[in-house]
Design a protein around this motif. Sequence first.
Motif, mmCIF file in Angstrom:
data_model
loop_
_atom_site.group_PDB
_atom_site.id
_atom_site.type_symbol
_atom_site.label_atom_id
_atom_site.label_comp_id
_atom_site.label_asym_id
_atom_site.label_seq_id
_atom_site.Cartn_x
_atom_site.Cartn_y
_atom_site.Cartn_z
ATOM 1 N N GLU A 108 26.482 82.018 11.163
ATOM 2 C CA GLU A 108 26.141 81.710 9.766
ATOM 3 C C GLU A 108 26.867 82.639 8.802
ATOM 4 O O GLU A 108 27.191 82.268 7.693
ATOM 5 N N ILE A 139 27.825 61.624 8.789
ATOM 6 C CA ILE A 139 26.693 61.923 9.679
ATOM 7 C C ILE A 139 25.531 60.969 9.398
ATOM 8 O O ILE A 139 24.871 60.491 10.316
ATOM 9 N N PRO A 173 33.217 77.378 2.544
ATOM 10 C CA PRO A 173 31.860 77.370 2.011
ATOM 11 C C PRO A 173 31.035 78.554 2.517
ATOM 12 O O PRO A 173 31.250 79.020 3.636
ATOM 13 N N TRP A 177 28.951 64.842 5.400
ATOM 14 C CA TRP A 177 27.515 64.559 5.301
ATOM 15 C C TRP A 177 27.265 63.056 5.329
ATOM 16 O O TRP A 177 26.381 62.566 6.021
ATOM 17 N N ALA A 222 20.916 77.821 17.021
ATOM 18 C CA ALA A 222 20.287 76.491 16.945
ATOM 19 C C ALA A 222 20.951 75.694 15.831
ATOM 20 O O ALA A 222 22.103 75.961 15.484
ATOM 21 N N THR A 223 20.231 74.728 15.268
ATOM 22 C CA THR A 223 20.815 73.820 14.271
ATOM 23 C C THR A 223 21.422 74.580 13.089
ATOM 24 O O THR A 223 20.787 75.459 12.512
ATOM 25 N N SER A 224 22.659 74.258 12.772
ATOM 26 C CA SER A 224 23.256 74.811 11.552
ATOM 27 C C SER A 224 23.892 73.658 10.782
ATOM 28 O O SER A 224 23.764 72.501 11.171
ATOM 29 N N CYS A 225 24.526 73.993 9.688
ATOM 30 C CA CYS A 225 24.975 72.945 8.773
ATOM 31 C C CYS A 225 26.378 72.445 9.174
ATOM 32 O O CYS A 225 27.391 73.020 8.786
ATOM 33 N N ILE A 226 26.410 71.363 9.935
ATOM 34 C CA ILE A 226 27.659 70.810 10.461
ATOM 35 C C ILE A 226 28.674 70.456 9.344
ATOM 36 O O ILE A 226 29.868 70.732 9.507
ATOM 37 N N PRO A 227 28.250 69.856 8.227
ATOM 38 C CA PRO A 227 29.247 69.482 7.209
ATOM 39 C C PRO A 227 30.089 70.655 6.689
ATOM 40 O O PRO A 227 31.205 70.444 6.190
ATOM 41 N N LEU A 228 29.576 71.884 6.810
ATOM 42 C CA LEU A 228 30.357 73.025 6.348
ATOM 43 C C LEU A 228 31.660 73.178 7.135
ATOM 44 O O LEU A 228 32.650 73.726 6.626
ATOM 45 N N GLY A 242 27.930 80.374 4.252
ATOM 46 C CA GLY A 242 27.026 79.934 5.317
ATOM 47 C C GLY A 242 27.735 79.583 6.620
ATOM 48 O O GLY A 242 27.128 79.012 7.510
ATOM 49 N N ILE A 279 33.231 68.309 2.679
ATOM 50 C CA ILE A 279 31.842 68.575 3.088
ATOM 51 C C ILE A 279 30.982 67.340 2.796
ATOM 52 O O ILE A 279 30.217 66.872 3.650
ATOM 53 N N GLN A 280 31.137 66.824 1.586
ATOM 54 C CA GLN A 280 30.383 65.640 1.149
ATOM 55 C C GLN A 280 30.654 64.445 2.090
ATOM 56 O O GLN A 280 29.731 63.754 2.524
ATOM 57 N N PRO A 286 21.366 60.347 11.441
ATOM 58 C CA PRO A 286 21.736 61.703 11.834
ATOM 59 C C PRO A 286 21.477 62.061 13.303
ATOM 60 O O PRO A 286 22.056 63.011 13.780
#
Lengths: 399, 399
Positions: free
Chosen positions: B80, B40, B228, B37, B278-284, B230, B33-34, B45
Amino acid sequence: MKTLREEMPALKNKTYFNYGGQGPLPKLSLNAIQRSWLRIQELGPFTNDVWPYIAKEISSTRGILSDLCGVPSNRLALTENVTSGCVLPIWGLPISSGERILISDCEHPGVVAACKELARRKDLAIDFFSVQRIRYGLKEQEAKNEAIITSLEKGIKRKTRLVVLSHLLWNTGQVMPIPAVSKLLSNHPNKPFLLVDAAQSFGQLPVQEAASSSDIFAFTGHKWACGPEGLGGLAVSERIIEEANPTLIGWRSLKNEEIFNENLQDSFHLDSRRFEVATSCIPLLAGLRCSLELMEKEGSAKTRIKLIRKLSTQFWEKLQALEGVTPLLNGPPEAGLVSFVLDSNYSPKKVVKKLGEKNLWIRDLGMPSCLRACFHITTQEEEVIALIDALQNIIKGKS
Amino acid sequence: MKTLREEMPALKNKTYFNYGGQGPLPKLSLNAIQRSWLRIQELGPFTNDVWPYIAKEISSTRGILSDLCGVPSNRLALTENVTSGCVLPIWGLPISSGERILISDCEHPGVVAACKELARRKDLAIDFFSVQRIRYGLKEQEAKNEAIITSLEKGIKRKTRLVVLSHLLWNTGQVMPIPAVSKLLSNHPNKPFLLVDAAQSFGQLPVQEAASSSDIFAFTGHKWACGPEGLGGLAVSERIIEEANPTLIGWRSLKNEEIFNENLQDSFHLDSRRFEVATSCIPLLAGLRCSLELMEKEGSAKTRIKLIRKLSTQFWEKLQALEGVTPLLNGPPEAGLVSFVLDSNYSPKKVVKKLGEKNLWIRDLGMPSCLRACFHITTQEEEVIALIDALQNIIKGKS
């Protein structure tokens, strides 16, 4: 101590003007996210030991966001993104067949499509009012606000029940006079609800006045607030809590997540949490708080917007002086977004690509077709000049 | 090379049986995940350079999840959480006033409340059918499946239009015969849709057969798949894509996010993405893929569920032998969830607290009131014994 700019890995290898698309994430915020994840693993992930930590993460984040919005924390919900914040509450509004939704012509297509689908299902009518063609500069704010109110007054009808307007227009970059709009709506006999998309204002402008005078004020943490993607918020009015029903319902919407409540209306939280859904990514909260703190260290919201305006004004003035460029605004911008049209053989998409090849990043927009550059407190004057030079070369066909 | 267990910081300092609440996150997944991020930030970004990376992150994750579900990737949406996956598609179903929703008595209160709200708004009736009182063990699967089908047949009515049933019941731990249920529904004249909550099965059982025979099959990555929090997914049938409209609409639901399409129905993606927002947390995404790969390295899904059953059966057998404990199931469990009732002076909540003081973590449930322990491939036999010993001490009043 490092400056905010130095904390941002994204700014080390590029010249960046897309804060309105997504803000760079400071390394310290990423570290805070990482630490939160490890703390959750150490205490939990699902144990009595971890609940106080998670409760504190949520309450401190809600506290900070609700302070920024100027509303009590029981009117602040956490969301995944700005669209969810805009769209979730409108599905449960008390709005009847034959009533109308009035939408500005600068709203995001996602929100517009959601309103159209709502209208289709509930037999509502949709009207638009124009704000896109109003293009005053900073020094003519009063004239701009009057023109917007006039346009709204022309568009509003007896049966209008919901008005949709962004706080800061994503295309022209103009600030909408939300408190004045709210006042006008409160005098309307049909008491329309006011939905404000604050995607571009949160983290850039002071938002208290706009947020506390809206019914639905939705924002994201990942643009101007430079937080992680996947976390936003929603400030709602007392009226929304009392009159709107939740739609996307999950354990976070419910008072008791383990046992059915026979009476459905008694099941839901009596505050903004009724618009929250289910499990989301808790570690992101620490990241957003860290970004907001770093921002605050650089100066108050009022100080920051002055700095932003200084940079965007420099850019706007240099654009004015260039042959073959037309800025959308007729005067210096109120905020950090500057949109413009280029006389060039290239389409806006191609211009973005050509600038990108030089590691300068702006974006193109579709409605109206234009280019947009964003300036934040982390922008440097040399970057403004580099962008102007690169645009000049494109116009002259040198690039 | 470290074992999966050794990769999990959460398991280093506690004895953990709450995989059904949230699975521990492997350190390698957190690192992934790190890294995502940072990548990106390096590429973006928000730049043309980052789009291919993000597109690949999404398509590879969709690919893996759709393979696990046995459906083509154009029928797999990212969500999510499991609740969003269950609830989002039902708001746009073709379902008319007077029709009925049939819900098992083991569904999560969030999903039930969403169905009730849908029923209230669309003037539908809600019926329940019982699966909670059916409590056969692993060796009587056939009898169990027959009893479930009989209960469903009793509950279903001419106007039933939606059936809601979990794949693996979160309280009794029984596996529901989803393909048989699906077959029964396909012969029903009103063609009811089948919504399956797979919160407890994904990552624990092979899910292809159930997922590919459901209309809506919603799961999360943060429980048995040890991804993770989410991030979850949703497999939908062709019929859902063709007949159900999106409700929580955002740029990810739209074919073109920049320009309005005059025809609303033409605006939406013609595949599962119409249920994305819409936008969500891509690194997950990288985190979940890493956890799924680590899991696969420990053995195929079939091998893993055998190991899980071995551990849960040991526990169930030891429970049987204890005085003052009644397991909910009459025979050894089919999966890793074992629920039981304790004859003790303490409430289930108090028992959880007392075990927690010894750093053993199980949870209590409300319907029916009971305790639940979960066993995963990372569970050790000594942990099973430690839990039995601790329960025995509580029953004997020694703790």
